[in-house]
Design a protein around this motif. Structure first.
Motif, PDB file in Angstrom:
ATOM      1  N   GLY A 166       6.937   5.671   9.723  1.00  0.00           N
ATOM      2  CA  GLY A 166       7.658   5.222   8.522  1.00  0.00           C
ATOM      3  C   GLY A 166       6.904   5.381   7.217  1.00  0.00           C
ATOM      4  N   ASP A 167       5.671   4.860   7.148  1.00  0.00           N
ATOM      5  CA  ASP A 167       4.900   4.924   5.897  1.00  0.00           C
ATOM      6  C   ASP A 167       4.778   6.366   5.408  1.00  0.00           C
ATOM      7  N   ALA A 168       4.412   7.243   6.318  1.00  0.00           N
ATOM      8  CA  ALA A 168       4.163   8.638   5.959  1.00  0.00           C
ATOM      9  C   ALA A 168       5.453   9.326   5.530  1.00  0.00           C
ATOM     10  N   LYS A 182       0.835  -1.219   0.000  1.00  0.00           N
ATOM     11  CA  LYS A 182       0.000   0.000   0.000  1.00  0.00           C
ATOM     12  C   LYS A 182       0.866   1.264   0.000  1.00  0.00           C
ATOM     13  N   THR A 183       1.862   1.284   0.871  1.00  0.00           N
ATOM     14  CA  THR A 183       2.702   2.484   0.986  1.00  0.00           C
ATOM     15  C   THR A 183       3.517   2.696  -0.283  1.00  0.00           C
ATOM     16  N   TYR A 184       4.089   1.619  -0.789  1.00  0.00           N
ATOM     17  CA  TYR A 184       4.903   1.698  -2.016  1.00  0.00           C
ATOM     18  C   TYR A 184       4.060   2.247  -3.165  1.00  0.00           C
ATOM     19  N   VAL A 225      -5.443   8.730   1.304  1.00  0.00           N
ATOM     20  CA  VAL A 225      -5.504   8.263   2.693  1.00  0.00           C
ATOM     21  C   VAL A 225      -5.143   6.784   2.722  1.00  0.00           C
ATOM     22  N   GLU A 226      -4.055   6.446   3.408  1.00  0.00           N
ATOM     23  CA  GLU A 226      -3.644   5.038   3.474  1.00  0.00           C
ATOM     24  C   GLU A 226      -4.227   4.367   4.707  1.00  0.00           C
ATOM     25  N   GLY A 227      -4.738   3.137   4.512  1.00  0.00           N
ATOM     26  CA  GLY A 227      -5.250   2.368   5.634  1.00  0.00           C
ATOM     27  C   GLY A 227      -4.142   1.611   6.338  1.00  0.00           C
ATOM     28  N   TYR A 237      -2.427  11.221   4.001  1.00  0.00           N
ATOM     29  CA  TYR A 237      -2.825  11.153   5.415  1.00  0.00           C
ATOM     30  C   TYR A 237      -3.022   9.696   5.822  1.00  0.00           C
ATOM     31  N   LYS A 238      -2.624   9.367   7.045  1.00  0.00           N
ATOM     32  CA  LYS A 238      -2.871   8.033   7.599  1.00  0.00           C
ATOM     33  C   LYS A 238      -3.300   8.225   9.044  1.00  0.00           C
ATOM     34  N   ALA A 239      -4.385   7.576   9.452  1.00  0.00           N
ATOM     35  CA  ALA A 239      -4.914   7.788  10.803  1.00  0.00           C
ATOM     36  C   ALA A 239      -3.987   7.212  11.868  1.00  0.00           C
TER      37      ALA A 239
HETATM   38 MG   LIG Z   1       1.945   0.908   4.661  1.00  0.00          MG
END
Ligand SMILES: [Mg+2]
Ligand SMILES: Nc1ncnc2c1ncn2[C@@H]1O[C@H](COP(=O)(O)OP(=O)(O)OP(=O)(O)O)[C@@H](O)[C@H]1O
Length: 228
Positions: free
Chosen positions: A55-57, A16-18, A116-118, A37-39
């Motif tokens: 990390g992801d953000a 997802k992040t990639y 928005v990433e889950g 944005y990520k919650a």
């Molecule tokens: Mg991720």
């Protein structure tokens, strides 16, 4: 007020992040004001000063050249590499969904295209305590987001992708498309997976990402058109 879309996946580590970084980069390189944005992030590493790093953000911020601050990119950062509901319990720091909605709205005002990433897959408990039972799909419904599903291109993906899409449909979350990750053009099974997911669900595969790809193979205007 900008538009937004939710990136979910068939599970954790599916990419997802990639893929999100490639999405945001594509929009920004086409001159669009795109943000992230990520919650909640769990499994965060610690920085030099002992601070938790989202990390992801930070990865998407860097790869896509957003230039946003960490606190605007993510609302909750937990160290334990477990589901957010458990990390929250271990830290006695439950997610306040009013705070998440406020951060989301602020980001949506700042950016024309907010991705928005889950966390994990779509059935990822975010809060499970005496006062609230909230799963990730509840948050997607609350924020009125449509979704893109990131799925691995390989073995087992028909089952995982179709189940994820069926669940999104059950919750009346519009599914804009599937992106297959770690795709190898010419692989008979992966090309069949690509066809079968669409044949079974009616949802198009909008892009395929090969290992180490640094560009998303999609028209930026088509991509931008998926945001609502
Ligand atoms: Mg991720
Ligand atoms: N197409 C790809 N090519 C090379 N590496 C990839 C690719 N897709 C994912 N990866 C790598 O695989 C790992 C997992 O991917 P990623 O972090 O994007 O998954 P995720 O679905 O966002 O996971 P999480 O549920 O933890 O948010 C990362 O190290 C990432 O860099």
């Amino acid at each position: 007020m900008g538009k937004a879309i939710f990136i979910t996946g068939t599970g954790t580590d599916v990419g997802k992040t990639y893929v999100t970084a490639l999405i945001v980069k594509k929009l920004r390189q086409a001159g669009k004001n795109a943000g992230y944005y990520k919650a909640a992030i769990s499994g965060a590493e610690k920085g030099a000063a002992g601070e938790l790093l989202p990390g992801d953000a930070l990865y998407v911020n860097e790869e896509a050249g957003i230039g946003e601050t960490a606190e605007n990119l993510v609302s909750y950062v937990y160290e334990e590499a477990v589901s957010p509901h458990l990390a929250a319990k271990l830290n006695r720091c439950p997610i306040d969904f009013d705070r998440v909605e406020t951060a989301f709205r602020r980001a949506k005002e700042k950016y024309d295209y907010l991705t928005v990433e889950g966390s994990g897959g779509i059935i990822c408990p975010l809060r499970w305590d005496e006062t609230q039972h909230v799963i990730l799909d509840d948050l997607v419904v609350r924020l009125r987001l449509g979704a893109i599903v990131v799925a691995d291109a390989g073995l087992g993906t028909i089952n995982a992708a179709v189940l994820t899409i069926e669940h999104l449909k059950l919750r009346h979350i519009p599914v804009a498309g599937v992106i297959l990750n770690r795709y190898h053009p010419g692989d008979v099974m992966e090309e069949d997976n690509r066809r079968m997911i669409t044949e079974i669900t009616g949802v198009p595969v909008i892009a395929c990402v090969k290992p180490e790809d640094s560009v998303l193979d999609i028209d930026p205007e088509v991509l931008a058109g998926l945001y609502k």
